[in-house]
Design a protein around this motif. Structure first.
Motif, short mmCIF file in Angstrom:
data_model
loop_
_atom_site.label_atom_id
_atom_site.label_comp_id
_atom_site.label_asym_id
_atom_site.label_seq_id
_atom_site.Cartn_x
_atom_site.Cartn_y
_atom_site.Cartn_z
N ARG A 136 -15.34 47.72 -7.24
CA ARG A 136 -14.32 47.24 -6.26
C ARG A 136 -13.29 46.45 -7.22
NH1 ARG A 136 -16.18 41.57 -4.65
NH2 ARG A 136 -17.99 41.41 -5.37
N SER A 137 -12.00 46.39 -6.86
CA SER A 137 -11.04 45.78 -7.76
C SER A 137 -11.63 44.57 -7.86
CB SER A 137 -9.71 45.81 -6.93
OG SER A 137 -9.41 46.98 -7.07
N THR A 138 -11.36 43.83 -9.13
CA THR A 138 -11.97 42.72 -9.70
C THR A 138 -11.15 42.08 -10.48
OG1 THR A 138 -14.09 43.59 -9.68
CG2 THR A 138 -13.94 41.63 -10.91
N ILE A 139 -10.88 40.54 -10.32
CA ILE A 139 -10.14 39.71 -11.08
C ILE A 139 -11.23 38.76 -12.07
CG2 ILE A 139 -8.66 37.61 -11.27
CD1 ILE A 139 -7.21 38.73 -8.74
N PHE A 140 -11.12 39.33 -13.30
CA PHE A 140 -11.93 38.18 -14.27
C PHE A 140 -11.25 37.25 -14.59
CE2 PHE A 140 -13.49 42.81 -14.39
CZ PHE A 140 -14.91 42.56 -14.38
N SER A 141 -11.86 36.02 -14.72
CA SER A 141 -11.25 34.76 -15.28
C SER A 141 -12.11 34.30 -16.57
CB SER A 141 -11.65 33.75 -14.19
OG SER A 141 -10.90 33.89 -12.82
N LEU A 142 -11.22 34.03 -17.41
CA LEU A 142 -11.63 33.64 -18.91
C LEU A 142 -11.18 32.12 -18.94
CD1 LEU A 142 -12.48 33.81 -21.95
CD2 LEU A 142 -10.02 34.51 -22.24
N VAL A 143 -12.21 31.17 -19.42
CA VAL A 143 -12.01 29.82 -19.70
C VAL A 143 -12.60 29.52 -21.21
CG1 VAL A 143 -12.36 27.43 -19.22
CG2 VAL A 143 -12.22 28.87 -17.26
N VAL A 144 -11.53 28.91 -21.96
CA VAL A 144 -11.98 28.51 -23.12
C VAL A 144 -11.88 27.30 -23.45
CG1 VAL A 144 -11.37 31.04 -24.45
CG2 VAL A 144 -9.77 29.25 -24.30
N SER A 145 -12.79 26.38 -24.24
CA SER A 145 -12.79 25.22 -24.36
C SER A 145 -12.66 24.62 -25.91
CB SER A 145 -13.98 24.65 -23.73
OG SER A 145 -13.74 24.71 -22.39
N ASN A 146 -12.06 23.64 -26.28
CA ASN A 146 -12.27 23.04 -27.63
C ASN A 146 -13.36 22.32 -27.66
OD1 ASN A 146 -11.39 20.58 -26.56
ND2 ASN A 146 -9.22 20.72 -27.43
N SER A 147 -13.55 21.59 -28.90
CA SER A 147 -14.64 20.84 -29.04
C SER A 147 -14.67 19.63 -28.55
CB SER A 147 -14.72 20.73 -30.54
OG SER A 147 -13.73 19.71 -31.20
N VAL A 148 -13.69 18.92 -27.95
CA VAL A 148 -13.45 17.83 -27.17
C VAL A 148 -14.07 18.00 -25.64
CG1 VAL A 148 -12.02 15.93 -26.31
CG2 VAL A 148 -11.67 16.96 -28.62
#
Length: 169
Positions: A136-148
């Protein structure tokens, strides 16, 4: 003669902060008649806590305590400013697929040390993965974080977010 001044502690609440955050400094000294902290902080009491607002770059703060005879002692502490991460790209190729098909999710970021993609969990800060058997149609979410982000999640701007859609036809 006046007793020599001593500094028993001079620390920053956090060793690393994002840009424009407060550097919270605390210290304790004895034997001094005056005390100052450089980097625009100025005169302070013999012991205390103060916040230097809107720190934009890695800064070494030096506390100087002086007694009535003019003898002084110094101590320093450094606060590292870690840039906020940014996602420079997040794509799905192909972005339109048949039911049961697959797509390659690719992403790049700057200033991040880790990432997470919905339906995949932890991923590298930049890279690619194959999403397969999409029905099915899908929205993929990306979260990136720094060292803090991991040690001080209360700071704003320590993570970046992006989404990409995959359409099933």
């Amino acid at each position: 003669p006046a007793p020599a001044p001593t500094i028993s502690s001079f620390t920053a609440q956090y060793d690393s902060i994002p840009p424009l955050s407060n550097a919270v400094l605390s210290w304790s000294s004895t034997g001094g008649t005056s005390a100052t902290i450089d980097q625009g902080v100025g005169p302070v009491s013999a012991s205390g806590v103060i916040a230097k607002s809107f720190v934009t770059e890695t800064t070494t703060f030096t506390l100087t305590v002086t007694n009535s005879a003019g003898a002084s002692v110094t101590a320093s502490t450094t606060v590292t400013v870690v840039p906020n991460p940014t996602i420079t790209s997040f794509t799905a190729s192909p972005s339109t697929i048949a039911s049961g098909g697959s797509t390659t999710l690719s992403w790049a970021s700057i200033g991040a040390v880790s990432g997470s993609i919905s339906n995949f969990g932890l991923v590298a800060a930049s890279g690619s993965v194959v999403a397969s058997n999409i029905t099915r149609s899908t929205i993929f979410s990306l979260v990136v974080s720094n060292s803090v982000a991991g040690s001080h999640p209360q700071f704003p701007g320590t993570s970046a977010f992006a989404q990409v859609a995959v359409t099933v036809i």
